[in-house]
Design an enzyme around this catalytic site. Structure first.
Site, mmCIF file in Angstrom:
data_model
loop_
_atom_site.group_PDB
_atom_site.id
_atom_site.type_symbol
_atom_site.label_atom_id
_atom_site.label_comp_id
_atom_site.label_asym_id
_atom_site.label_seq_id
_atom_site.Cartn_x
_atom_site.Cartn_y
_atom_site.Cartn_z
ATOM 1 N N HIS A 170 0.826 -1.222 0.000
ATOM 2 C CA HIS A 170 0.000 0.000 0.000
ATOM 3 C C HIS A 170 0.858 1.270 0.000
ATOM 4 O O HIS A 170 0.792 2.096 0.906
ATOM 5 C CB HIS A 170 -1.007 0.014 1.142
ATOM 6 C CG HIS A 170 -0.521 -0.521 2.458
ATOM 7 N ND1 HIS A 170 0.641 -0.116 3.072
ATOM 8 C CD2 HIS A 170 -1.068 -1.452 3.286
ATOM 9 C CE1 HIS A 170 0.791 -0.771 4.210
ATOM 10 N NE2 HIS A 170 -0.221 -1.579 4.368
ATOM 11 N N ASP A 242 -6.050 -3.367 -0.187
ATOM 12 C CA ASP A 242 -6.045 -3.145 1.264
ATOM 13 C C ASP A 242 -7.458 -2.856 1.761
ATOM 14 O O ASP A 242 -7.658 -2.074 2.692
ATOM 15 C CB ASP A 242 -5.089 -2.020 1.659
ATOM 16 C CG ASP A 242 -4.798 -1.993 3.171
ATOM 17 O OD1 ASP A 242 -5.033 -3.023 3.846
ATOM 18 O OD2 ASP A 242 -4.347 -0.949 3.678
#
Length: 343
Positions: A170, A242
């Site tokens: 991420h 995510d």
């Protein structure tokens, strides 16, 4: 502009599926449109062994009504040994997940000293056995600089373990892009929210707890740099949502949980972004091809997802037996929707 779009074998290389009733409620949002996903191991009892990972995988598959491959990961702790890693490899598990202790949800049993002798020994074994090391790379410093402050650790691991494939998960800071260019064994994942939002979307018009996540949304410059990496299907960057569901009650309190639930909108929202920037021809590469290459994926269900350009209202909430979850883009309209899933 085309009115329909076909995507083959979408891959989500960073996904939180939770457990119990929450797992049952949210799984279809990922299992239906995606061929495979890397499933995070930070459950209430972390997935630290092969046996736990396989049991979790069986649970996920038992709830699937479609073909879907959960790519399991092992939560890296200082007690992880070579025998456990061998068992994991023999079971088809190839991903280790490293959480700095206390860095995010479910990381209390994470690693406190990143470069201590024990941890380096685990990296050495992981390199020897051909594992991928996925890292939530944040320091304990100022919240907007945590990823940047962790970059020297990424660099150290990449230098000293050149055959170990390392993932900056991420990615949220444009300076991380510069680092992955320097090391052939360093890769990254990008989320929908980090390429479409910035800190203004959390604080600019009043506090929006549904946009609070870790790593934090950064500056407009960071967002733009990450967006360009996605639109250009950067060869070292894969898509990883995510997507992290929390009940509305957990988000709307004095210590609101970090995490954005994006699973219900991922493919339509990505199509919208790429279409707006005249980059639809790169979406297939970003959403699938890069992951297959960077993670060396060989076994996954074949799926074709057809999207159409039509107004698609996002509901105000997703109902579960435990309560409401507020999805990303709740109560707004997307300009694309999934028309058909061939699986």
């Amino acid at each position: 502009m085309p009115q329909t779009l076909q995507l083959t074998n979408p891959m989500d290389m960073h996904l939180h599926l939770r457990e119990g009733e929450m797992l049952s409620a949210i799984l279809p949002f990922s299992a239906n449109p995606f061929s495979a996903a890397v499933v995070m191991p930070n459950l209430k009892t972390p997935i630290t062994t092969t046996a736990q990972a396989l049991a979790y995988k069986r649970q996920i598959l038992s709830l699937c009504s479609t073909s879907f491959e959960p790519l399991m990961s092992i939560f890296l702790t200082p007690d992880l040994d070579k025998q456990e890693l061998i068992r994991a490899k023999e079971a088809g598990i190839h991903i280790l997940k490293l959480y700095p202790k206390g860095s995010t949800t479910g990381s209390e049993k994470g690693v406190k000293e990143m470069l201590c002798e024990k941890t380096l020994h685990i990296f050495e074994i992981a390199q020897e056995l051909g594992f991928i090391l996925s890292i939530h790379g944040e320091s304990n410093g100022f919240c907007m600089e945590r990823e940047y402050e962790f970059l020297p650790i990424f660099a150290h691991i990449a230098q000293h373990f050149p055959r170990l494939r390392i993932i900056i998960e991420h990615m949220s800071d444009r300076r991380s892009l510069e680092l992955i260019e320097q090391y052939p064994n360093l890769y990254a994942t990008l989320t929908l929210h980090h390429i479409t939002m910035n800190l203004d979307d959390v604080l600019g018009g009043g506090i929006n707890p549904h946009h609070f996540c870790k790593p934090m949304l950064k500056t407009k410059k960071d967002q733009q740099a990450l967006l360009q990496a996605a639109l250009n299907a950067h060869p070292k960057v894969s898509f990883g949502s995510d997507s992290a569901p929390h009940l509305e009650s957990a988000k709307l309190n004095s210590k609101g949980a970090a995490g954005i639930f994006s699973a219900p909108i991922l493919l339509p929202a990505l199509a919208e972004v790429f279409a707006f920037h005249n980059a639809l021809d790169c979406l297939q590469t970003f959403i699938s091809n890069r992951a297959i290459a960077n993670y060396k994926l060989k076994h996954f269900p074949i799926k074709t997802i057809t999207l159409e350009r039509v107004e698609n209202p996002v509901p105000p909430y997703i109902n579960t037996p435990l309560g409401h979850i507020i999805p990303l883009r709740a109560q707004t309209n997307l300009s694309w929707r999934i028309k058909e899933e061939n699986r």
